[in-house]
Design a protein around this motif. Sequence first.
Motif, short mmCIF file in Angstrom:
data_model
loop_
_atom_site.label_atom_id
_atom_site.label_comp_id
_atom_site.label_asym_id
_atom_site.label_seq_id
_atom_site.Cartn_x
_atom_site.Cartn_y
_atom_site.Cartn_z
N PRO A 31 0.85 -1.31 -0.09
CA PRO A 31 -0.03 0.09 -0.08
C PRO A 31 0.81 1.33 0.03
N ASN A 32 2.05 1.36 0.52
CA ASN A 32 2.90 2.32 0.65
C ASN A 32 3.28 2.77 -0.91
N ASP A 33 3.54 1.77 -1.85
CA ASP A 33 3.65 2.24 -3.22
C ASP A 33 2.52 3.22 -3.66
N LEU A 34 1.23 3.07 -3.19
CA LEU A 34 0.33 3.92 -3.63
C LEU A 34 0.17 5.27 -3.13
N LEU A 35 0.61 5.10 -1.77
CA LEU A 35 0.49 6.34 -1.02
C LEU A 35 1.39 7.45 -1.59
N MET A 36 2.16 6.95 -2.08
CA MET A 36 3.40 7.74 -2.56
C MET A 36 2.71 8.43 -4.02
N VAL A 37 1.61 7.96 -4.59
CA VAL A 37 1.35 8.52 -5.96
C VAL A 37 0.65 9.87 -5.46
N LYS A 38 1.43 11.02 -6.02
CA LYS A 38 0.78 12.37 -5.42
C LYS A 38 1.11 13.27 -6.95
N ALA A 39 0.17 14.06 -7.20
CA ALA A 39 0.18 14.80 -8.07
C ALA A 39 1.48 16.03 -7.66
N PRO A 40 2.03 16.63 -8.50
CA PRO A 40 2.09 16.31 -10.25
C PRO A 40 2.84 15.33 -10.49
N PHE A 41 2.54 14.80 -11.60
CA PHE A 41 3.49 13.65 -12.05
C PHE A 41 4.54 14.51 -13.36
N PRO A 42 5.55 13.94 -13.24
CA PRO A 42 6.50 14.26 -14.38
C PRO A 42 5.90 14.33 -15.75
N ARG A 43 6.28 15.57 -16.63
CA ARG A 43 5.75 15.59 -18.10
C ARG A 43 6.74 15.47 -18.87
N ILE A 44 7.12 14.58 -19.80
CA ILE A 44 8.09 14.54 -20.66
C ILE A 44 7.66 14.49 -22.18
N ASP A 45 8.27 15.58 -22.86
CA ASP A 45 7.87 15.93 -24.34
C ASP A 45 8.43 14.36 -25.06
N TYR A 46 7.55 14.21 -26.04
CA TYR A 46 7.85 12.79 -26.74
C TYR A 46 9.24 12.63 -27.18
N GLY A 47 9.54 14.02 -27.96
CA GLY A 47 10.90 14.13 -28.55
C GLY A 47 12.02 13.96 -27.47
N LYS A 48 11.69 14.30 -26.32
CA LYS A 48 12.80 14.19 -25.24
C LYS A 48 12.79 12.68 -24.84
N ALA A 49 11.69 12.34 -24.80
CA ALA A 49 11.68 10.69 -24.40
C ALA A 49 12.37 9.77 -25.36
N ILE A 50 12.22 10.12 -26.67
CA ILE A 50 13.00 9.41 -27.59
C ILE A 50 14.48 9.39 -27.39
#
Length: 435
Positions: free
Chosen positions: A270-289
């Motif tokens: 359950p601690n894995d889900l307790l860590m899920v808090k906004a904001p989430f990282p945003r990565i541009d598709y080009g950067k991801a590639i």
Amino acid sequence: MAKAGEYSKIGDILAGKHTGKKVKIRGWVHRQRTSGGLAFVVMRDATGVLQCAVKKDAVDEKDWKDATNVFVESSAECEGIVKEDKRAPGGFELGVSGFNAIFIGEAFPIAKDQSVEFLLDTRHLWLRSQRLTNILKGRDYITRYLRQFFFEHDFFECTPPIITRSACEGGATLFKLDYFGDMAYLSQSGQMYGEVFSFSLGNIFILAPSFRAEPSRTIRHLAEYWHLEPEMAFYSQKMNMELQEDMIEFVCQKMAKEHPDILQAAGRDPNDLLMVKAPFPRIDYGKAIEMLQEKGLKIEYGQDMGADEEAELTKDTKIPIFVHNHPKAFKAFYMREDKSKPGTVLSNDLLAPQGHGEIIGGSERIWEHDELMARVKEQNLPEKEYQWYLDLRRYGSVPHAGFGLGIERLVKWMLNLDHIRDAIPFPRTINRAYP
Ligand code: 4AD
């Protein structure tokens, strides 16, 4: 037979609510073993399992016969006094004074160590297992919290048609249907109808099945899955992504705080889900590639990411990440171009951590008629079938955005399942539509 209210829930007994009291329970036999004048019948109902100790000299002859004749998955009811007993599973035991077999039945076909295929063939019975029962509960709570989130944000729930003539996500995965001698399809997505509803109600969501004739056998594709599709008038890409992360945070926090037992039983801390808090990282598709290329993966700008690429991006992350602004070339016809980054659309995928990969696909929609018509022509879509969809851009169109969340993908990640087939009661895949 007694009325429902006269029976206690096993879960309440295990929570200590009836200790020392006489109760009646009913359900199915989980295990049975007799030794001399003592029979142990472990009973289960939807809420848990409870050991019931039946002493030959404490019950009628007929009751003793029933308690010794029942076996796995027979149905029965019994009454007795609840005692705390550290040796019993769950810490409680019922000292039985009456036992009645409701239906003894035939030998249950599922024993230990069965193959995956056998368990899928007997899915209608295997759903009674502790593991799948737990997952069914988890899935129910997850969808409840999703609905709760949207109702608390004043969204309306709407219902789209399932039979349609306008493909939403391209021709490759369409299930064709003989519709009274005419051609129709099973819906791949309720989105286009969601857009209709949002021009009427503002903020809406759809929760309905979607169908994809997926020829691939993977751990994350189903031919029939449940699709949550919110659609919001006057929403930008930024607002769309903020809504997605708030929704995911909400459902993760609720599950971790209110049902840690279900998560733990499924294999998720359950601690894995307790860590899920906004904001989430945003990565541009080009950067991801570029990131993927640096890690040695063979992917070029302009190619869609598959499971391997998504796994690489998320294998060490603890919270989901957005990948946004994909090239227009491989994205759906309705996605709006980002005028500040020509050639890319205002799209986002949300990738779940630890390699689970894409759980959401969303975008701003083209809301101007001519731009949409150009995309319809570019992609050689049959104009006639999209007339109604184009109409939305002729009368009072507004900027709008939305997204689609695969319920089974979310359940797979949140409950940490190895395969998507366990996230749905009756999985439909390339080689299976039975039972
Ligand atoms: O990315 P997709 O194809 O997007 C749409 O269908 C949009 N029309 C949604 C929208 O904007 N309203 O699918 C959305 C999500 C995916 O991220 C994934 O979670 C799930 O649907 N999905 C599947 N789940 C299980 N099996 C499949 N074959 C799936 N295909 C998509």
